[in-house]
Design a protein around this motif. Structure first.
Motif, PDB file in Angstrom:
ATOM      1  N   PRO A  55      20.013 -11.077  83.930  1.00 43.41           N
ATOM      2  CA  PRO A  55      19.005 -11.244  85.146  1.00 43.41           C
ATOM      3  C   PRO A  55      18.500  -9.814  85.733  1.00 43.41           C
ATOM      4  CG  PRO A  55      20.961 -12.502  85.255  1.00 43.41           C
ATOM      5  CD  PRO A  55      21.180 -12.185  83.952  1.00 43.41           C
ATOM      6  N   GLY A  56      19.803  -9.107  85.649  1.00 43.23           N
ATOM      7  CA  GLY A  56      19.647  -7.995  86.638  1.00 43.23           C
ATOM      8  C   GLY A  56      18.497  -6.239  86.076  1.00 43.23           C
ATOM      9  N   PRO A  57      18.939  -6.291  84.629  1.00 44.98           N
ATOM     10  CA  PRO A  57      17.466  -5.484  83.958  1.00 44.98           C
ATOM     11  C   PRO A  57      16.421  -6.735  84.130  1.00 44.98           C
ATOM     12  CG  PRO A  57      19.168  -5.937  82.406  1.00 44.98           C
ATOM     13  CD  PRO A  57      19.980  -6.592  83.265  1.00 44.98           C
ATOM     14  N   THR A  58      16.514  -7.267  83.332  1.00 41.78           N
ATOM     15  CA  THR A  58      14.697  -7.887  84.005  1.00 41.78           C
ATOM     16  C   THR A  58      14.820  -7.520  84.958  1.00 41.78           C
ATOM     17  OG1 THR A  58      15.995  -9.657  82.131  1.00 41.78           O
ATOM     18  CG2 THR A  58      13.188 -10.117  83.239  1.00 41.78           C
ATOM     19  N   LEU A  59      15.229  -8.253  85.847  1.00 44.81           N
ATOM     20  CA  LEU A  59      14.373  -8.185  87.231  1.00 44.81           C
ATOM     21  C   LEU A  59      13.505  -7.063  87.328  1.00 44.81           C
ATOM     22  CD1 LEU A  59      16.645 -10.954  88.786  1.00 44.81           C
ATOM     23  CD2 LEU A  59      14.100 -10.743  88.513  1.00 44.81           C
ATOM     24  N   ALA A  60      14.637  -6.108  87.335  1.00 46.08           N
ATOM     25  CA  ALA A  60      14.047  -4.439  87.308  1.00 46.08           C
ATOM     26  C   ALA A  60      13.527  -3.971  87.153  1.00 46.08           C
ATOM     27  CB  ALA A  60      15.369  -3.847  87.155  1.00 46.08           C
ATOM     28  N   LEU A  68       5.970  -7.400  93.838  1.00 46.87           N
ATOM     29  CA  LEU A  68       6.742  -8.683  93.725  1.00 46.87           C
ATOM     30  C   LEU A  68       7.661  -8.276  94.732  1.00 46.87           C
ATOM     31  CD1 LEU A  68       5.778 -10.485  90.694  1.00 46.87           C
ATOM     32  CD2 LEU A  68       5.342 -11.800  92.781  1.00 46.87           C
ATOM     33  N   ARG A  69       8.615  -9.297  95.284  1.00 45.45           N
ATOM     34  CA  ARG A  69      10.194  -9.379  95.167  1.00 45.45           C
ATOM     35  C   ARG A  69       9.946  -9.929  94.406  1.00 45.45           C
ATOM     36  NH1 ARG A  69      12.229  -8.487 100.375  1.00 45.45           N
ATOM     37  NH2 ARG A  69      14.099  -9.633 100.046  1.00 45.45           N
ATOM     38  N   VAL A  70      11.963  -9.820  93.687  1.00 48.96           N
ATOM     39  CA  VAL A  70      12.377  -9.799  92.633  1.00 48.96           C
ATOM     40  C   VAL A  70      14.031 -11.221  92.941  1.00 48.96           C
ATOM     41  CG1 VAL A  70      11.284  -8.783  91.635  1.00 48.96           C
ATOM     42  CG2 VAL A  70      13.827  -8.450  92.302  1.00 48.96           C
ATOM     43  N   GLY A  71      15.064 -11.680  92.211  1.00 47.22           N
ATOM     44  CA  GLY A  71      15.234 -12.775  92.449  1.00 47.22           C
ATOM     45  C   GLY A  71      16.283 -13.154  91.712  1.00 47.22           C
ATOM     46  N   THR A  72      17.521 -13.963  92.167  1.00 40.10           N
ATOM     47  CA  THR A  72      18.121 -14.769  90.342  1.00 40.10           C
ATOM     48  C   THR A  72      17.653 -16.460  91.234  1.00 40.10           C
ATOM     49  OG1 THR A  72      20.224 -13.767  91.756  1.00 40.10           O
ATOM     50  CG2 THR A  72      19.623 -12.673  89.840  1.00 40.10           C
ATOM     51  N   TRP A  73      17.745 -17.203  90.211  1.00 37.47           N
ATOM     52  CA  TRP A  73      17.743 -18.525  90.887  1.00 37.47           C
ATOM     53  C   TRP A  73      18.286 -19.378  89.919  1.00 37.47           C
ATOM     54  CZ3 TRP A  73      15.543 -20.046  95.474  1.00 37.47           C
ATOM     55  CH2 TRP A  73      15.097 -21.244  95.249  1.00 37.47           C
ATOM     56  N   HIS A  90      23.566  -5.378  94.982  1.00 39.73           N
ATOM     57  CA  HIS A  90      23.378  -4.095  95.831  1.00 39.73           C
ATOM     58  C   HIS A  90      22.503  -2.708  94.698  1.00 39.73           C
ATOM     59  CE1 HIS A  90      23.936  -0.652  97.813  1.00 39.73           C
ATOM     60  NE2 HIS A  90      24.056   0.163  97.226  1.00 39.73           N
ATOM     61  N   SER A  91      22.627  -2.839  93.967  1.00 38.46           N
ATOM     62  CA  SER A  91      21.596  -2.289  92.312  1.00 38.46           C
ATOM     63  C   SER A  91      21.065  -2.612  93.158  1.00 38.46           C
ATOM     64  CB  SER A  91      22.686  -1.801  91.359  1.00 38.46           C
ATOM     65  OG  SER A  91      24.350  -1.321  91.605  1.00 38.46           O
ATOM     66  N   LEU A  92      20.503  -3.630  92.711  1.00 36.06           N
ATOM     67  CA  LEU A  92      19.200  -4.212  92.249  1.00 36.06           C
ATOM     68  C   LEU A  92      18.273  -3.746  93.539  1.00 36.06           C
ATOM     69  CD1 LEU A  92      20.039  -7.559  90.273  1.00 36.06           C
ATOM     70  CD2 LEU A  92      18.251  -5.591  89.677  1.00 36.06           C
ATOM     71  N   SER A  93      19.168  -3.954  94.644  1.00 34.51           N
ATOM     72  CA  SER A  93      18.310  -3.606  96.100  1.00 34.51           C
ATOM     73  C   SER A  93      17.861  -2.656  96.494  1.00 34.51           C
ATOM     74  CB  SER A  93      19.153  -4.522  97.550  1.00 34.51           C
ATOM     75  OG  SER A  93      19.103  -5.726  97.685  1.00 34.51           O
ATOM     76  N   VAL A  94      18.827  -1.377  95.600  1.00 32.72           N
ATOM     77  CA  VAL A  94      18.477  -0.074  95.759  1.00 32.72           C
ATOM     78  C   VAL A  94      17.352   0.499  94.775  1.00 32.72           C
ATOM     79  CG1 VAL A  94      19.232   2.513  95.287  1.00 32.72           C
ATOM     80  CG2 VAL A  94      20.666   0.623  97.120  1.00 32.72           C
ATOM     81  N   LEU A  95      17.243   0.059  93.964  1.00 33.65           N
ATOM     82  CA  LEU A  95      16.418   0.306  92.744  1.00 33.65           C
ATOM     83  C   LEU A  95      14.766  -0.307  92.588  1.00 33.65           C
ATOM     84  CD1 LEU A  95      18.453  -0.126  89.195  1.00 33.65           C
ATOM     85  CD2 LEU A  95      18.238   1.953  90.888  1.00 33.65           C
TER      86      LEU A  95
END
Length: 276
Positions: A55-60, A68-73, A90-95
């Motif tokens: 999910p992390g790289p996909t959402l980035a 859009l906002r992005v998130g894990t579900w 945290h990294s996703l929030s920064v990026l």
């Protein structure tokens, strides 16, 4: 996450879409852009190991395609160490410059079998809940004073609800196929006595279409309707709008999450209820 309120004190609606990659990448990128253009606020990814890209790289990537906002579900707490999960969030929030929200829970029913297959420790439900607490605590430490990553917690029992009231910004209730409207509204009512948080609502079926990764493939839409389950919405836009408004009035649900296969069906409803 801001406490946006509509008239009469009710929270404003927002709508999220669970959009795993089930096609080739160009088609998925087009889907992400269409979701944004249709008025949905958040693009979400499941945490299903090996079936999907992580999910992390996909959402980035998704965050670079549309505003859009992005998130894990939602992240399953036992699949990673708490600090590793917090670092990724945290990294996703920064990026994404603050457009990421971390959805987290103790894992799907049957998570024990998945842990064994992956060679990970099989921990008790209480230990999994402690992992959630540790992950959110680590995330707050990594964010520091200048960043606050919104946290969405998937909960069910009283201990999870109490933890969410302390730590989360948004709460969604883990809903079972046999749960009636009355069951979930009761959970929401009891939870609102603990804290005034945004309540999210997971809709696995629209009309007769079951959304992948949101319910088992053998889900019976007719049985859900017969049980007056909140896992299902009508496909008729007028009826869907009335039902969504009812759910906010009765249970306080203002953040509605649907599957990508229902985007075109509910886009007119989303546009009307969000003023897009």
């Amino acid at each position: 996450m801001t406490d946006d309120r509509a008239t009469g004190g009710a929270r404003k609606f927002r709508f999220g879409v669970l959009a795993p990659i089930r096609t080739d990448l160009p088609a998925w990128r087009d889907q992400v852009r269409r979701i944004a253009d249709s008025g949905f606020s958040t693009l979400l990814m499941p945490d299903v190991q090996q079936w999907q890209p992580a999910p992390g790289p996909t959402l980035a990537v998704a965050a670079t395609l549309a505003d859009l906002r992005v998130g894990t579900w939602v992240y399953a707490s036992p699949l990673r160490t708490p600090w590793s999960l917090a670092w990724e969030a945290h990294s996703l929030s920064v990026l994404t410059e603050g457009r990421f929200e971390m959805g987290i829970g103790v894992g799907r029913p049957g998570i024990e079998d998945e842990l064994r297959e992956l060679g990970l420790p099989v921990v008790t439900p209480g230990q999994r809940l402690s992992q959630v607490r540790d992950a959110v605590t680590s995330l707050r430490e990594l964010d520091g004073p200048d960043l606050r990553t919104p946290v969405v917690m998937a909960v069910r029992g009283p201990k999870a609800q109490a933890l969410a009231a302390d730590l989360a910004d948004t709460v969604t209730f883990a809903t079972m196929p046999g749960d009636s409207r009355a069951d979930i509204v009761r959970l929401a009512t009891e939870f609102r006595a603990l804290g005034d948080l945004e309540l999210a609502h997971h809709v696995a079926v629209v009309g007769d279409e079951v959304s992948p990764f949101m319910a088992p493939p053998d889900t019976d839409p007719a049985a859900l309707r017969a049980a007056d389950s909140l896992l299902v919405l009508p496909s008729d836009p007028t009826a869907a709008k009335e039902e969504i408004l009812r759910r906010r009035e009765e249970g306080g649900f203002s953040y509605i999450v649907i599957g990508a296969n229902a985007v075109d069906t509910l886009a007119p409803v989303v546009a009307e209820l969000t003023g897009r």
